[in-house]
Design a protein around this motif. Structure first.
Motif, PDB file in Angstrom:
ATOM      1  N   SER A  40       0.851  -1.181   0.000  1.00  0.00           N
ATOM      2  CA  SER A  40       0.000   0.000   0.000  1.00  0.00           C
ATOM      3  C   SER A  40       0.891   1.236   0.000  1.00  0.00           C
ATOM      4  N   VAL A  41       0.333   2.336  -0.481  1.00  0.00           N
ATOM      5  CA  VAL A  41       1.037   3.615  -0.459  1.00  0.00           C
ATOM      6  C   VAL A  41       0.030   4.663   0.007  1.00  0.00           C
ATOM      7  N   LYS A  42       0.394   5.405   1.061  1.00  0.00           N
ATOM      8  CA  LYS A  42      -0.526   6.418   1.591  1.00  0.00           C
ATOM      9  C   LYS A  42       0.250   7.465   2.385  1.00  0.00           C
ATOM     10  N   ALA A  45       0.282  10.274   9.097  1.00  0.00           N
ATOM     11  CA  ALA A  45       0.868  11.038  10.207  1.00  0.00           C
ATOM     12  C   ALA A  45       1.357  12.417   9.785  1.00  0.00           C
ATOM     13  N   ASN A  46       0.550  13.113   8.985  1.00  0.00           N
ATOM     14  CA  ASN A  46       0.871  14.476   8.545  1.00  0.00           C
ATOM     15  C   ASN A  46       2.202  14.589   7.815  1.00  0.00           C
ATOM     16  N   GLN A  47       2.570  13.552   7.092  1.00  0.00           N
ATOM     17  CA  GLN A  47       3.796  13.572   6.297  1.00  0.00           C
ATOM     18  C   GLN A  47       3.548  14.373   5.015  1.00  0.00           C
ATOM     19  N   LYS A  48       4.627  14.759   4.353  1.00  0.00           N
ATOM     20  CA  LYS A  48       4.494  15.521   3.110  1.00  0.00           C
ATOM     21  C   LYS A  48       4.561  14.633   1.869  1.00  0.00           C
ATOM     22  N   LYS A  49       4.960  13.373   2.048  1.00  0.00           N
ATOM     23  CA  LYS A  49       5.004  12.416   0.950  1.00  0.00           C
ATOM     24  C   LYS A  49       4.418  11.090   1.415  1.00  0.00           C
ATOM     25  N   GLU A  50       4.144  10.245   0.447  1.00  0.00           N
ATOM     26  CA  GLU A  50       3.543   8.950   0.739  1.00  0.00           C
ATOM     27  C   GLU A  50       4.544   7.982   1.370  1.00  0.00           C
ATOM     28  N   THR A  51       4.010   7.123   2.208  1.00  0.00           N
ATOM     29  CA  THR A  51       4.766   6.029   2.798  1.00  0.00           C
ATOM     30  C   THR A  51       4.384   4.751   2.073  1.00  0.00           C
ATOM     31  N   CYS A  52       5.374   3.934   1.760  1.00  0.00           N
ATOM     32  CA  CYS A  52       5.147   2.627   1.146  1.00  0.00           C
ATOM     33  C   CYS A  52       5.097   1.586   2.259  1.00  0.00           C
ATOM     34  N   PHE A  53       4.034   0.803   2.274  1.00  0.00           N
ATOM     35  CA  PHE A  53       3.864  -0.262   3.264  1.00  0.00           C
ATOM     36  C   PHE A  53       3.956  -1.606   2.560  1.00  0.00           C
ATOM     37  N   ILE A  54       4.735  -2.500   3.114  1.00  0.00           N
ATOM     38  CA  ILE A  54       4.818  -3.875   2.625  1.00  0.00           C
ATOM     39  C   ILE A  54       4.549  -4.766   3.833  1.00  0.00           C
ATOM     40  N   SER A 109       9.404   7.048   4.568  1.00  0.00           N
ATOM     41  CA  SER A 109       9.251   6.594   3.186  1.00  0.00           C
ATOM     42  C   SER A 109       8.774   5.151   3.074  1.00  0.00           C
ATOM     43  N   ALA A 110       9.177   4.284   4.014  1.00  0.00           N
ATOM     44  CA  ALA A 110       8.783   2.880   3.873  1.00  0.00           C
ATOM     45  C   ALA A 110       8.793   2.143   5.202  1.00  0.00           C
ATOM     46  N   ILE A 111       7.896   1.180   5.298  1.00  0.00           N
ATOM     47  CA  ILE A 111       7.852   0.229   6.407  1.00  0.00           C
ATOM     48  C   ILE A 111       7.681  -1.146   5.778  1.00  0.00           C
TER      49      ILE A 111
END
Length: 151
Positions: A40-42, A45-54, A109-111
């Motif tokens: 998923s990408v979303k 937490a009020n970030q300025k760019k998307e986080t990639c979740f795997i 950026s990623a988890i």
């Protein structure tokens, strides 16, 4: 072409998650004993760019233990950043960045998991400036930071 994709890679499956967005995978066989990787990408937490979740899971969805660990990371991001700061060497470039408004220079950026069956994840923070290549990588296990690497 669509039939060939299904045959080779499996049927595209999606699950909507309120916290981390639309999780997607491709399922070849509807068998809960087969592992599948959900992504998923979303913006969280009020970030300025998307986080990639795997997240690892099966044909039913992501493993609950992994999903709960990811929720914990996202829900406690500010505390996690404070812990990262305390573990960085004093001469680290990021020490002052993390003390202040870190969200102005970095983003989550990623988890992604490092182990399918245990809540152990790699968490990466990157600079907002796309030309910069520096990052902070953290190993998170059961709510604790076990390793911090920066470049």
């Amino acid at each position: 072409m669509n039939m060939l994709l299904k045959l080779l890679f499996g049927k595209s499956t999606k699950i909507q998650d309120e916290k981390i967005g639309e999780l997607k995978t491709r399922i070849k066989r509807d068998n809960p004993s087969i592992n599948y990787t959900w992504t998923s990408v979303k913006v969280v937490a009020n970030q300025k760019k998307e986080t990639c979740f795997i997240i690892e899971g099966n044909s039913v969805g992501p493993h609950k233990q992994q999903l709960n660990a990811v929720y914990s990371i996202v829900d406690n991001l500010e505390n996690l950043v404070r812990d990262v700061m305390s573990k960085l060497p004093d001469k680290s470039v990021y020490k002052n960045v993390l003390r202040g408004e870190w969200k102005e220079e970095l983003y989550l950026s990623a988890i992604y998991p490092t182990d399918i069956w245990h809540p152990r994840f790699e968490i990466t923070f990157e600079q907002l400036d796309e030309k910069a290549s520096s990052y902070i990588s953290v190993t998170w296990e059961n709510g604790n930071i076990t390793e911090v690497e920066e470049d």
